[in-house]
Write an enzyme that holds these catalytic residues in place. Sequence first.
Site, PDB file in Angstrom:
ATOM      1  N   GLU A 119      46.785  -0.332 -11.744  1.00  0.00           N
ATOM      2  CA  GLU A 119      45.321  -0.423 -11.638  1.00  0.00           C
ATOM      3  C   GLU A 119      44.988  -0.224 -10.162  1.00  0.00           C
ATOM      4  O   GLU A 119      45.162  -1.129  -9.352  1.00  0.00           O
ATOM      5  CB  GLU A 119      44.824  -1.779 -12.149  1.00  0.00           C
ATOM      6  N   CYS A 127      37.097  -2.755  -6.779  1.00  0.00           N
ATOM      7  CA  CYS A 127      37.684  -1.432  -7.015  1.00  0.00           C
ATOM      8  C   CYS A 127      36.743  -0.498  -7.758  1.00  0.00           C
ATOM      9  O   CYS A 127      36.859   0.725  -7.644  1.00  0.00           O
ATOM     10  CB  CYS A 127      39.004  -1.561  -7.778  1.00  0.00           C
TER      11      CYS A 127
END
Length: 452
Positions: free
Chosen positions: A208, A242
């Site tokens: 991720e 993110c």
Amino acid sequence: MYESIYAKQKQFYQSGKSKGIKFRKNALKQLKRGIKYYEHELSEAMLNDFNKQKTDTYMTEIGIVYNEINHAVKHLDEWAESKKVKTPITHFGSKSTIYKEPYGVTLIIAPWNYPFNLTISPLIGAISAGNTAVLKPSEHTPAVAEVISKIMESVFPVEHIAAVEGGVETNQALLRLPFDYIFYTGSSHVGKIVMKNAAENLVPVTLELGGKSPAIVTKNADLKLAAKRIVWAKFSNAGQTCVAPDFVYAEKSIKDALVYHIKYYTYKFYHKDFINGKYMSIVNNDHFERIRGLIEGDIVYGGGLRPEDRTIEPTVIDNAEFDHPAMQEEIFGPVLPVLSFENLDKAILDIRDMLDPLALYVFTEKKTEAESVITKVPFGGGAVNDAMYHLATPYLPFGGRGNSGMGKYHGKYSFDTFTHEKSILKQTTLFDIPFRYPNLKVFQKLIRLIMR
């Protein structure tokens, strides 16, 4: 030390204790009780590490984890059930079943930006699927890492779940061990290192990562609402998210009006917090200095700096271009460049020339524009007329592609990530179909008829 933990977990997993559905549910419920017991201490740790306020901590770190646990406990029986699937006529007499099998001993390496949520959310998937797990919380948020270790020690035996604190050397030592699955959240640079180490033992991974997630705003958007949602998503967590909009790409004819609304909502949402010292800090001095170096050009809002507490005022940079310093890397901080485009087709081409982002947001009331962006631009996931909110639903898979990562999780997708689907064909012994065997030419025409 790490070898000992790994060996204990391997033995525990091979005993089969972690595989029972009742055991998994009880473990998840115990995890929730442990978090509740340490909830206040966890909130204090967030304040200590980077001035994250208690309301934000509950909403983005603790509450979202409670929801994930509740969702997993509610649906676990259904997720773990073996699944019967169709069998083709060529396999007449047999039955096909997919069994759900845990990988085994797993490693979860967590980031610092949401240091609790992004440690525990993957853990929920690992436990739900019947694995054991070693957690490596981020060393950049040491107070939170300490609380995570306390929770794990109070809830789980080390042979089931263990938390290991430390820096780069700890990560390196853990990556040398032959885990059965590795789940990593963090930068693309470190993601490559994780994948390289995993390849040495042929260990499957979920990465991720991140990237420069754009927010595209067309002339057909509700500009005021677009600005409101972009500002919230960008400057929450001091931009250290993110999937935060990394830059705004606005149609030229409405860009100035959009910037006006962005400035308005930035002031409305964050001015008092910044002035009163309640705006979230940058995690450490290195990141503070890196982000400070990106603040240049046509600064139309913010730009204030407090090095003594590593705080950067939410900053809007107008009339930016693709060669601006803030456009050369993922910002991961409270700096928002605004660029403009002449037409949507050109904007799509520009973004396609960039590395695949983790998220993309398009603001428009015109369905054809939204569909054009969604279908023509590769990215992990995103939203139409919203930003960042898509990651909060357990019914959508969350993950990137290419430079922004591989694999997915949240809800059932977390369970699936930590589960191997074992395909089993159960064949009858009441009869035997002869045409699959050699030297039976009489069946050649039949084979061609069935398998054409």
